[in-house]
Design a protein around this motif. Structure first.
Motif, PDB file in Angstrom:
ATOM      1  N   CYS A 142      95.864 102.444  29.893  1.00  0.00           N
ATOM      2  CA  CYS A 142      94.399 102.426  30.027  1.00  0.00           C
ATOM      3  C   CYS A 142      93.830 101.067  29.632  1.00  0.00           C
ATOM      4  N   ALA A 143      94.330 100.521  28.527  1.00  0.00           N
ATOM      5  CA  ALA A 143      93.845  99.222  28.059  1.00  0.00           C
ATOM      6  C   ALA A 143      94.210  98.114  29.039  1.00  0.00           C
ATOM      7  N   ALA A 144      95.397  98.219  29.637  1.00  0.00           N
ATOM      8  CA  ALA A 144      95.824  97.194  30.591  1.00  0.00           C
ATOM      9  C   ALA A 144      94.928  97.173  31.826  1.00  0.00           C
ATOM     10  N   THR A 188      94.910  98.508  39.135  1.00  0.00           N
ATOM     11  CA  THR A 188      94.790  99.960  39.257  1.00  0.00           C
ATOM     12  C   THR A 188      95.723 100.649  38.278  1.00  0.00           C
ATOM     13  N   PHE A 189      95.462 101.934  38.041  1.00  0.00           N
ATOM     14  CA  PHE A 189      96.360 102.717  37.190  1.00  0.00           C
ATOM     15  C   PHE A 189      97.745 102.834  37.823  1.00  0.00           C
ATOM     16  N   GLU A 190      97.779 102.975  39.145  1.00  0.00           N
ATOM     17  CA  GLU A 190      99.069 103.094  39.829  1.00  0.00           C
ATOM     18  C   GLU A 190      99.915 101.836  39.637  1.00  0.00           C
ATOM     19  N   ALA A 239      88.132 102.593  24.235  1.00  0.00           N
ATOM     20  CA  ALA A 239      88.405 104.022  24.154  1.00  0.00           C
ATOM     21  C   ALA A 239      89.278 104.402  25.341  1.00  0.00           C
ATOM     22  N   THR A 240      90.280 105.239  25.105  1.00  0.00           N
ATOM     23  CA  THR A 240      91.173 105.611  26.209  1.00  0.00           C
ATOM     24  C   THR A 240      90.851 107.033  26.670  1.00  0.00           C
ATOM     25  N   SER A 241      91.542 108.041  26.145  1.00  0.00           N
ATOM     26  CA  SER A 241      91.270 109.408  26.596  1.00  0.00           C
ATOM     27  C   SER A 241      91.876 110.382  25.603  1.00  0.00           C
ATOM     28  N   ASN A 242      91.811 111.683  25.933  1.00  0.00           N
ATOM     29  CA  ASN A 242      92.371 112.696  25.022  1.00  0.00           C
ATOM     30  C   ASN A 242      93.892 112.624  25.005  1.00  0.00           C
ATOM     31  N   ASP A 243      94.482 113.275  24.015  1.00  0.00           N
ATOM     32  CA  ASP A 243      95.924 113.125  23.777  1.00  0.00           C
ATOM     33  C   ASP A 243      96.775 113.551  24.960  1.00  0.00           C
ATOM     34  N   LYS A 244      96.447 114.686  25.592  1.00  0.00           N
ATOM     35  CA  LYS A 244      97.253 115.153  26.712  1.00  0.00           C
ATOM     36  C   LYS A 244      97.100 114.235  27.927  1.00  0.00           C
ATOM     37  N   ALA A 279     105.042 109.043  24.944  1.00  0.00           N
ATOM     38  CA  ALA A 279     104.247 108.724  26.132  1.00  0.00           C
ATOM     39  C   ALA A 279     102.766 108.543  25.846  1.00  0.00           C
ATOM     40  N   ALA A 280     102.223 109.181  24.805  1.00  0.00           N
ATOM     41  CA  ALA A 280     100.786 109.075  24.553  1.00  0.00           C
ATOM     42  C   ALA A 280     100.391 107.639  24.215  1.00  0.00           C
ATOM     43  N   GLY A 281     101.180 106.975  23.388  1.00  0.00           N
ATOM     44  CA  GLY A 281     100.893 105.584  23.048  1.00  0.00           C
ATOM     45  C   GLY A 281     100.969 104.679  24.264  1.00  0.00           C
ATOM     46  N   LEU A 282     101.978 104.927  25.117  1.00  0.00           N
ATOM     47  CA  LEU A 282     102.106 104.118  26.321  1.00  0.00           C
ATOM     48  C   LEU A 282     100.948 104.392  27.280  1.00  0.00           C
ATOM     49  N   GLY A 283     100.521 105.646  27.381  1.00  0.00           N
ATOM     50  CA  GLY A 283      99.382 105.968  28.238  1.00  0.00           C
ATOM     51  C   GLY A 283      98.121 105.259  27.795  1.00  0.00           C
ATOM     52  N   SER A 284      97.899 105.184  26.489  1.00  0.00           N
ATOM     53  CA  SER A 284      96.743 104.448  25.979  1.00  0.00           C
ATOM     54  C   SER A 284      96.846 102.963  26.315  1.00  0.00           C
ATOM     55  N   ALA A 285      98.065 102.422  26.220  1.00  0.00           N
ATOM     56  CA  ALA A 285      98.273 101.014  26.559  1.00  0.00           C
ATOM     57  C   ALA A 285      98.011 100.769  28.042  1.00  0.00           C
TER      58      ALA A 285
END
Length: 273
Positions: free
Chosen positions: A212-214, A222-224, A2-7, A204-210
């Motif tokens: 999170c998965a990474a 880290t996220f950074e 699970a990643t996060s909300n769309d925004k 960007a939403a798809g990349l943001g989910s990726a």
């Protein structure tokens, strides 16, 4: 995973970090976002949400209901003939409209668009409008006027957000399909007076989910680190100072339109509600 909300994933996928960078999401609901470090209370122009990253928040600005929808609406009402003419030139309808709008002066010769195609629930009388037609006005003027309206409205919302936060911006990341337009990107740069960037991946939403998965899978610690490796800037647009000065003159006039027109719309709403 699970990643996060769309925004939240969209903000992460743009690489929008720190208090000097905002991103503008050109969607059906067009809004700006910034990284936040605390839960703000009693704000009027900043709306905190949970971020993808632990112990951080995503700040939303006020936005435009049916923002990019209005661009699609204008394209669609031009009909199949315009779409065919664009295809014959090897372009999409949006590309042909942008080509026509490129020859229109900054400010669309005084044609201004009010983006109230979907009225807010607390002001149901509001309607979208274009004001300032004359003999020079054509299809390119109308299209550029819509793009300028999106940029000028978001300039007001971003200013409200950053002033309430007590920060100033160095750049804005533009995401969504509208960022593919060089004209739109330059209008944003000229209106805001700072650098605008668009990324290689503008969904960007798809990349943001990726991202999170990474991080969750251990591909990055880290996220950074994940953002540094997975988010890449494609193009940057710097403001034309002459154009920016003209938009600075237009902005207070544009912002004041509805103060004069609302009383008319209140009366017509009684007839056409």
């Amino acid at each position: 995973m699970a990643t996060s909300n769309d925004k939240a994933v969209e903000g992460l996928g743009t690489g929008c970090m720190g208090d000097k960078t905002a991103c503008v999401s050109l969607g059906t609901y067009t809004a700006a976002m910034m990284e936040g470090k605390e839960y703000l209370r009693d704000t009027k122009a900043v709306w905190p949400k949970f971020s993808c990253m632990p112990n951080k928040y995503l700040y939303d600005s006020n936005g435009i209901r049916r923002g990019m929808w209005t661009v699609s609406w204008f394209r669609d009402i031009l009909g199949d003939g315009f779409a065919k003419a664009a295809a014959e030139q090897g372009m999409s309808p949006e590309e042909l409209l942008s080509k026509e709008a490129e020859s229109v002066p900054v400010g669309s010769d005084g044609l201004m668009t009010v983006l109230d195609w979907l009225a807010p629930v607390d002001a149901r009388y509001k309607k979208g409008m274009m004001i300032g037609f004359d003999g020079r006005s054509d299809r390119g003027h109308m299209y550029r006027s819509i793009l300028e309206a999106v940029a000028m409205t978001m300039k007001r919302h971003v200013d409200d957000m950053t002033q309430e936060m007590g920060v100033s911006l160095d750049q804005v990341i533009i995401t969504g399909g509208g960022s593919n337009s060089d004209l739109f990107m330059q209008i944003f740069a000229d209106v805001f007076g700072i650098k605008m960037v668009r990324n290689v991946v503008n969904g960007a939403a798809g990349l943001g989910s990726a991202i999170c998965a990474a991080v969750a899978s251990g591909a990055y610690a880290t996220f950074e680190e994940a953002v540094d490796n997975m988010v890449k800037i494609k193009d940057s647009f710097l403001p034309n100072e002459e154009n920016h000065k003209l938009y600075q003159k237009i902005l207070p006039i544009y912002t004041d339109i509805t103060r004069h027109t609302d009383e008319i719309l209140k009366k017509t709403y009684e007839i056409f509600e």
